[in-house]
Enzyme design. Sequence first.
Site, PDB file in Angstrom:
ATOM      1  N   PRO A 298       0.828  -1.211   0.000  1.00  0.00           N
ATOM      2  CA  PRO A 298       0.000   0.000   0.000  1.00  0.00           C
ATOM      3  C   PRO A 298       0.859   1.256   0.000  1.00  0.00           C
ATOM      4  O   PRO A 298       2.064   1.195   0.265  1.00  0.00           O
ATOM      5  CB  PRO A 298      -0.812  -0.130   1.301  1.00  0.00           C
ATOM      6  CG  PRO A 298       0.000  -1.040   2.168  1.00  0.00           C
ATOM      7  CD  PRO A 298       0.707  -1.981   1.253  1.00  0.00           C
TER       8      PRO A 298
ATOM      9  N   GLY B  22       2.811   4.542   1.041  1.00  0.00           N
ATOM     10  CA  GLY B  22       3.425   5.038   2.262  1.00  0.00           C
ATOM     11  C   GLY B  22       4.209   4.044   3.072  1.00  0.00           C
ATOM     12  O   GLY B  22       4.660   4.375   4.169  1.00  0.00           O
TER      13      GLY B  22
ATOM     14  N   GLY C 173       7.089   2.776   2.124  1.00  0.00           N
ATOM     15  CA  GLY C 173       8.518   2.988   1.901  1.00  0.00           C
ATOM     16  C   GLY C 173       9.100   2.241   0.736  1.00  0.00           C
ATOM     17  O   GLY C 173      10.295   1.928   0.739  1.00  0.00           O
ATOM     18  N   LYS C 174       8.303   1.958  -0.288  1.00  0.00           N
ATOM     19  CA  LYS C 174       8.816   1.201  -1.438  1.00  0.00           C
ATOM     20  C   LYS C 174       9.873   1.995  -2.194  1.00  0.00           C
ATOM     21  O   LYS C 174      10.956   1.489  -2.498  1.00  0.00           O
ATOM     22  CB  LYS C 174       7.643   0.839  -2.376  1.00  0.00           C
ATOM     23  CG  LYS C 174       6.576  -0.028  -1.724  1.00  0.00           C
ATOM     24  CD  LYS C 174       5.502  -0.448  -2.709  1.00  0.00           C
ATOM     25  CE  LYS C 174       4.686   0.729  -3.226  1.00  0.00           C
ATOM     26  NZ  LYS C 174       3.886   1.369  -2.161  1.00  0.00           N
ATOM     27  N   THR C 175       9.555   3.252  -2.512  1.00  0.00           N
ATOM     28  CA  THR C 175      10.496   4.075  -3.287  1.00  0.00           C
ATOM     29  C   THR C 175      11.752   4.389  -2.478  1.00  0.00           C
ATOM     30  O   THR C 175      12.879   4.286  -2.970  1.00  0.00           O
ATOM     31  CB  THR C 175       9.809   5.366  -3.735  1.00  0.00           C
ATOM     32  OG1 THR C 175       8.635   5.042  -4.478  1.00  0.00           O
ATOM     33  CG2 THR C 175      10.737   6.194  -4.609  1.00  0.00           C
TER      34      THR C 175
ATOM     35  N   SER D 205     -10.961  24.956  30.627  1.00  0.00           N
ATOM     36  CA  SER D 205     -12.091  24.419  29.880  1.00  0.00           C
ATOM     37  C   SER D 205     -13.104  23.684  30.751  1.00  0.00           C
ATOM     38  O   SER D 205     -14.244  23.478  30.341  1.00  0.00           O
ATOM     39  CB  SER D 205     -11.587  23.467  28.787  1.00  0.00           C
ATOM     40  OG  SER D 205     -10.661  24.118  27.956  1.00  0.00           O
TER      41      SER D 205
ATOM     42  N   LYS E  84     -11.876  18.079  21.220  1.00  0.00           N
ATOM     43  CA  LYS E  84     -12.818  17.731  22.285  1.00  0.00           C
ATOM     44  C   LYS E  84     -14.093  17.105  21.726  1.00  0.00           C
ATOM     45  O   LYS E  84     -14.645  16.167  22.311  1.00  0.00           O
ATOM     46  CB  LYS E  84     -13.127  18.993  23.093  1.00  0.00           C
ATOM     47  CG  LYS E  84     -11.907  19.457  23.896  1.00  0.00           C
ATOM     48  CD  LYS E  84     -12.067  20.835  24.480  1.00  0.00           C
ATOM     49  CE  LYS E  84     -10.769  21.245  25.197  1.00  0.00           C
ATOM     50  NZ  LYS E  84     -10.785  22.617  25.665  1.00  0.00           N
TER      51      LYS E  84
END
Length: 775
Positions: free
Chosen positions: A368, A370, A372-374, A659, A702
């Site tokens: 898939p 992202g 890290g193939k390249t 808050s 939140k």
Amino acid sequence: MTDPETKTATPDAPGTSFPRDLPLVPLREAVVFPKLVVPLGVGREKSVAAINAAMTEEKHYIVLAAQKDAEVDDVGPDQIYSVATVAEIVRLLRIPDGSAQIIVQGLQRVRITGFQPESRYFRVTFDVLPDEVGNAVEREALLRSVRGLFEKYVDNGGSILPELAMTAKNTEDPSHFADLVASSPDLTLEQRQQLLETPSVVERLKFLSVFLAKQNEILELKAKIQSEVQQTLDKTQREYILREQMKAIQKELGEDEGGAELKELKEKIEQAGMPEPVKEKALKEVGRLEKIPQASPETGVIRTYVDWLVSLPWNKAASDDWDIQQAAKILDEDHYGLPKVKDRIIEYMAVRKLSQNLRAPILCFVGPPGVGKTSLGKSIARAMGRKFIRMSLGGIRDEAEIRGHRRTYVGALPGRILQNMKTAGEINPVFMLDEIDKVGADFRGDPSSALLEVLDPEQNNAFSDHYLEVPYDLSKVIFITTANVEDTIIAPLRDRMEIIRLPGYTEDEKMHIATGFLLPKQLKQHGLEDGKLTITDETLKKLVREYTREAGVRNLEREIGTICRKVARAIAEKKSETVEVKPGGDVLTVEATIMDQGSKQEEFVLTGQIQKVMEESAIAALSYVRAHYAELGVPKGFFKDHAMHIHVPAGAIPKDGPSAGVTMATAIVSALTGRKVRKDVAMTGEITLRGLVLPIGGVKEKLLAAHRAGIKTFLMPKKNKKDLVDVPQEVQDTVDIKLMETIDEVLKAALLPGPSVTPAQIEASRPSITPPPAH
């Protein structure tokens, strides 16, 4: 079409008296000076109405004033310069489209003192600005100086009409002379307006003296540049003629002009290390080049072809003397995990050290986006000490992109495979073919079929490009292809590659990659080294779990980069020197209970690792409740004998911020009145002593936390409504978001109806036990 209407009048002499209120026409990019005759085009409705009003008077006087911004069409009094010129309309030409052309002669400088209430056009009152002639000797000296500069300006080609230049040359009136020079187009609107607003003739001449001196310098420099350019052109033409004469002389002497060049080309062929058949082909082409005239179009085609043969690497290769342990270390430095890929590369390198006959592997990384193939391909090249070449195949549909065009086509070149080999300069680079699963096909051919020869170890030692038409050895190239899915790769091509699947990373692997690779990289890129930014492991884990849903780490790196940019901005704006990012956007539970005062006389107990700001919010909430005890049904004097205990669970975690103010107030009121809090309600907001609900930060986080916790109703400050644009629509559709301005609205929405007798009343009614008196 009717004929244009024309009216002509004889202008009055300058200095003639005229009414002190006249129609006004605002001018775009124009300033009219006294005594000057100027043509003007009038098209705006108000301006035409002003002209019509002036023409109804006995004397056709009108005030002409420049507007400050020429782009504004409907100007107001504040957008018109206050110093203007009274002029007389000498001629009027009406145009059928409603506009008009007028010729005016300036009469007198005036200062506008007011605008009359006239809706159809501007009508103004004014005071006359007489000329200040100044010292006669100084005025005469300046006049002579400016006249000399002006004549030089005209001789240098200054932008001024010839008739104006002639008039200026013949006038002896210093004021009129200054106004004539001021009409030069080289002056900006602001400069001309400044001259109009200067009543002193001496000051106007001083201003023009500086202006003309500067313009003369510019014009002289311009002329010098033009002269140098012309000389360069003449030199180029002269050199061309000499070269042609030299050619003729060489021809008469029987000398070969291109002999030296062809000799150099042959030497390059000998040194290129080509295989013998390729060398013969190259020398044959050089022989053809010797026989045809240099002016022939075929000369350029042959020369380009031979240059390509010479520039390709034929025998130059990177060394295979690898340090296996060092290569493994490099692979581990660049990528976490991926043992199968790393083992395959190390195995190839180890066998290659023992045997030179091993063919280079052809790998296909499938996984898939992202993961890290390249970048893994770059790491492999670094570990092996080889050049890295990347070629994207995504969207390629033309076979010629791979094999090139035949030389019969105009502008033909080799395919991108050999172009990249030329760039590498070595016969054994790491060559990455990216996105091989996205190669298309159309009427121009199928690039996938062309890749069959490139990626076949049995055939790529004699790869044939359509342009070169000679075999080229690609067998020493380590080809690595990448794909997201392997199903779209044609079966014959898939069969030629060794498929290595890169699955998505686990959460632990993503954490290792983030801490060991992504975070240091982003900190360095954003200049946040040396402890300027600290992101805790809990924060990174929250980013992995809740902000990125991906197999790889591309979005994770993007989110880390977003944090770094915001911190870099805060540091650059000197809001902070160091920043620590902690997890946010969680649901907290607030508990409150009533208890007797006890011996310590404590009115208020706060537990749960509450920091300073949250503690102050709790005190403010209690103070508001005590101030409104009667409205809440709390007996008078109740707080004298009783104390409140507020606890925020998860006591091991420090908590801070304003808050929780409304939440604490709601918990206190619930404990005092016996009204239960709705189970599906969450709230946020800062409370004031007057019961106002103030805006807070982190609305998106939140709301997302409330949505994950299954909250159905979310109460938040009304002033935070603008922050809802960042909240996903899915969350807004699921959670009922109520906007609050006061604590009364919060209590009404959060609490259920209570009992008739409140716990505070019950506690207050209990008999107190008084100890017996001492004896």
